[in-house]
Every structure is written in C-alpha cells, then in structure tokens.
Motif scaffolding. Structure first.
Motif, PDB file in Angstrom:
ATOM      1  N   LEU A   1      -8.317   1.786 -59.449  1.00 48.46           N
ATOM      2  CA  LEU A   1      -7.553   1.783 -60.694  1.00 48.46           C
ATOM      3  C   LEU A   1      -8.336   2.483 -61.783  1.00 48.46           C
ATOM      4  O   LEU A   1      -9.532   2.254 -61.950  1.00 48.46           O
ATOM      5  CB  LEU A   1      -7.260   0.347 -61.140  1.00 48.46           C
ATOM      6  CG  LEU A   1      -6.456  -0.526 -60.187  1.00 48.46           C
ATOM      7  CD1 LEU A   1      -6.357  -1.938 -60.740  1.00 48.46           C
ATOM      8  CD2 LEU A   1      -5.087   0.061 -59.953  1.00 48.46           C
TER       9      LEU A   1
ATOM     10  N   LYS B   1       0.853  -7.436 -65.007  1.00 46.79           N
ATOM     11  CA  LYS B   1      -0.203  -6.427 -64.878  1.00 46.79           C
ATOM     12  C   LYS B   1       0.425  -5.056 -64.687  1.00 46.79           C
ATOM     13  O   LYS B   1       1.144  -4.830 -63.723  1.00 46.79           O
ATOM     14  CB  LYS B   1      -1.085  -6.728 -63.665  1.00 46.79           C
ATOM     15  CG  LYS B   1      -1.856  -8.009 -63.753  1.00 46.79           C
ATOM     16  CD  LYS B   1      -2.676  -8.199 -62.495  1.00 46.79           C
ATOM     17  CE  LYS B   1      -3.517  -9.428 -62.562  1.00 46.79           C
ATOM     18  NZ  LYS B   1      -4.349  -9.573 -61.350  1.00 46.79           N
TER      19      LYS B   1
ATOM     20  N   TRP C   1       1.753   4.621 -61.811  1.00 43.37           N
ATOM     21  CA  TRP C   1       1.911   3.353 -62.522  1.00 43.37           C
ATOM     22  C   TRP C   1       2.493   2.304 -61.580  1.00 43.37           C
ATOM     23  O   TRP C   1       3.424   2.585 -60.827  1.00 43.37           O
ATOM     24  CB  TRP C   1       2.836   3.530 -63.719  1.00 43.37           C
ATOM     25  CG  TRP C   1       2.223   4.340 -64.821  1.00 43.37           C
ATOM     26  CD1 TRP C   1       2.437   5.658 -65.080  1.00 43.37           C
ATOM     27  CD2 TRP C   1       1.287   3.888 -65.801  1.00 43.37           C
ATOM     28  NE1 TRP C   1       1.687   6.055 -66.165  1.00 43.37           N
ATOM     29  CE2 TRP C   1       0.980   4.981 -66.627  1.00 43.37           C
ATOM     30  CE3 TRP C   1       0.680   2.655 -66.058  1.00 43.37           C
ATOM     31  CZ2 TRP C   1       0.089   4.884 -67.697  1.00 43.37           C
ATOM     32  CZ3 TRP C   1      -0.206   2.551 -67.117  1.00 43.37           C
ATOM     33  CH2 TRP C   1      -0.494   3.662 -67.926  1.00 43.37           C
TER      34      TRP C   1
ATOM     35  N   GLY D   1     -10.780  -1.063 -67.487  1.00 47.28           N
ATOM     36  CA  GLY D   1     -10.899   0.186 -66.736  1.00 47.28           C
ATOM     37  C   GLY D   1     -11.772   1.222 -67.394  1.00 47.28           C
ATOM     38  O   GLY D   1     -12.212   1.069 -68.538  1.00 47.28           O
TER      39      GLY D   1
ATOM     40  N   ALA E   1      -0.731  -1.257 -64.102  1.00 46.93           N
ATOM     41  CA  ALA E   1      -1.941  -0.525 -63.727  1.00 46.93           C
ATOM     42  C   ALA E   1      -1.611   0.921 -63.396  1.00 46.93           C
ATOM     43  O   ALA E   1      -0.532   1.225 -62.902  1.00 46.93           O
ATOM     44  CB  ALA E   1      -2.598  -1.195 -62.522  1.00 46.93           C
ATOM     45  N   TYR E   2      -2.571   1.801 -63.679  1.00 44.65           N
ATOM     46  CA  TYR E   2      -2.488   3.189 -63.270  1.00 44.65           C
ATOM     47  C   TYR E   2      -3.581   3.403 -62.234  1.00 44.65           C
ATOM     48  O   TYR E   2      -4.774   3.278 -62.531  1.00 44.65           O
ATOM     49  CB  TYR E   2      -2.688   4.144 -64.455  1.00 44.65           C
ATOM     50  CG  TYR E   2      -2.463   5.585 -64.055  1.00 44.65           C
ATOM     51  CD1 TYR E   2      -1.179   6.105 -64.033  1.00 44.65           C
ATOM     52  CD2 TYR E   2      -3.519   6.397 -63.655  1.00 44.65           C
ATOM     53  CE1 TYR E   2      -0.957   7.416 -63.640  1.00 44.65           C
ATOM     54  CE2 TYR E   2      -3.302   7.704 -63.268  1.00 44.65           C
ATOM     55  CZ  TYR E   2      -2.024   8.207 -63.259  1.00 44.65           C
ATOM     56  OH  TYR E   2      -1.791   9.508 -62.856  1.00 44.65           O
TER      57      TYR E   2
ATOM     58  N   THR F   1      -2.932  -6.113 -69.040  1.00 36.65           N
ATOM     59  CA  THR F   1      -2.321  -7.397 -68.727  1.00 36.65           C
ATOM     60  C   THR F   1      -1.785  -8.019 -70.006  1.00 36.65           C
ATOM     61  O   THR F   1      -2.279  -7.744 -71.102  1.00 36.65           O
ATOM     62  CB  THR F   1      -3.326  -8.371 -68.082  1.00 36.65           C
ATOM     63  OG1 THR F   1      -4.371  -8.652 -69.020  1.00 36.65           O
ATOM     64  CG2 THR F   1      -3.920  -7.782 -66.810  1.00 36.65           C
TER      65      THR F   1
ATOM     66  N   MET G   1      -5.930  -0.789 -66.254  1.00 37.44           N
ATOM     67  CA  MET G   1      -5.039  -1.924 -66.031  1.00 37.44           C
ATOM     68  C   MET G   1      -4.845  -2.646 -67.352  1.00 37.44           C
ATOM     69  O   MET G   1      -5.806  -2.873 -68.085  1.00 37.44           O
ATOM     70  CB  MET G   1      -5.603  -2.897 -64.997  1.00 37.44           C
ATOM     71  CG  MET G   1      -4.655  -4.073 -64.747  1.00 37.44           C
ATOM     72  SD  MET G   1      -5.169  -5.182 -63.423  1.00 37.44           S
ATOM     73  CE  MET G   1      -6.631  -5.924 -64.119  1.00 37.44           C
TER      74      MET G   1
END
Length: 155
Positions: free
Chosen positions: A58, A47, A37, A75, A49-50, A63, A61
């Motif tokens: 990614l 943001k 993460w 994603g 994201a993983y 936001t 993500m």
C-alpha cells in the motif's frame, strides 16, 4: 535417417526453448499487479487504500469511523495539504513494514480530499516529490462510499 533426425531434434529444442521463454515472460507480467483504490471495512472502521489488492503493498491508507468527518492517513504517500495534522509522536513500529509508523489526520472536508471525492484525483506528496493518484469510474464509487460513511452516521 540421420539427415532427418538432427533437424527434428534441433527444431524440438527451439520450440521447447521458445515455450519456456514465453512462460517466464508471462510469469513476470502476472507478478506485476496493478495498483488502485480499494475499500474495506473492519468493525466500524472504513479503510480506503491505494495499493495492490489483497496485499500489504500500500502506498496510502485512510481510515475513518462513521460520522467523524476526519480521516487518519497512513503510508509513504500523504495528501498534499497544508491542513494535514501529524498525529503520531511516538516511536511505534509498523508491524507490516517494520518501519516507523507515520500517522497523520485530515478532515474529509479538506480541499485535497474534496478533490478526490469530486474528481477521483488526489494530489499527494512523497519522498520522490508531488504527483497525483487517479481513480477509475468503479474506484470513484468506492471513494464516494468512503466519504459518505465518514461524513454521516450511516453504514
């Protein structure tokens, strides 16, 4: 003299081969960066994201804008929630992957999102099925910062 030179050259050749093999193995392991993460901010947009840090690799993500209490999700992996709202109906092309943009929205108060905020675990679905993304203690602090930012007017 020849009795000493031949074994010495053979030994040097084996050492050089072993060193080259180890360097190749080390390079292969360095190239496999771990996923995790990550939190960033672009203007007023937070943001979460993983994926692989500092890359375009990614899986997910999310936001949000401050105080909106709703996250936009991008994603191949999506939160496992019946309350996920498909937001993109256009045939837009994702500039990073070259594929179709798949955008959904979810409330930060959704049970799946609250589970992520409380435990650092997010149940997700993908083409391969359903699984869970977990966070380390440091990543859980980032996740908490994301939810605080999304759910209030403070930065």
């Amino acid at each position: 003299m020849l009795k000493i030179a031949i074994p010495a050259v053979a030994a040097l050749g084996l050492i050089a081969f072993a060193a080259r093999s180890q360097a190749t193995d080390a390079d292969a392991h360095v190239g496999l960066a771990p996923m995790g993460w990550h939190l960033s901010q672009e203007g007023s947009l937070a943001k979460l994201a993983y994926g692989v840090a500092n890359s375009d690799q990614l899986a997910l993500m999310m936001t949000c804008e401050p105080g909106q209490a709703r996250a936009t999700v991008y994603g191949d992996v999506q939160p496992a929630s019946r309350r996920l709202i498909k937001a993109s109906m256009s045939a837009a092309i994702d500039p990073l992957s070259g594929g179709m943009v798949d955008e959904t929205r979810i409330s930060v108060r959704d049970p799946a999102m609250q589970q992520l905020a409380r435990s650092g675990k997010l149940a997700v679905t993908a083409e391969a099925g359903q699984f869970e993304l977990s966070a380390t203690p440091d990543e859980r602090r980032l996740i908490g910062d994301f939810f605080a930012y999304c759910g209030s007017d403070r930065v």
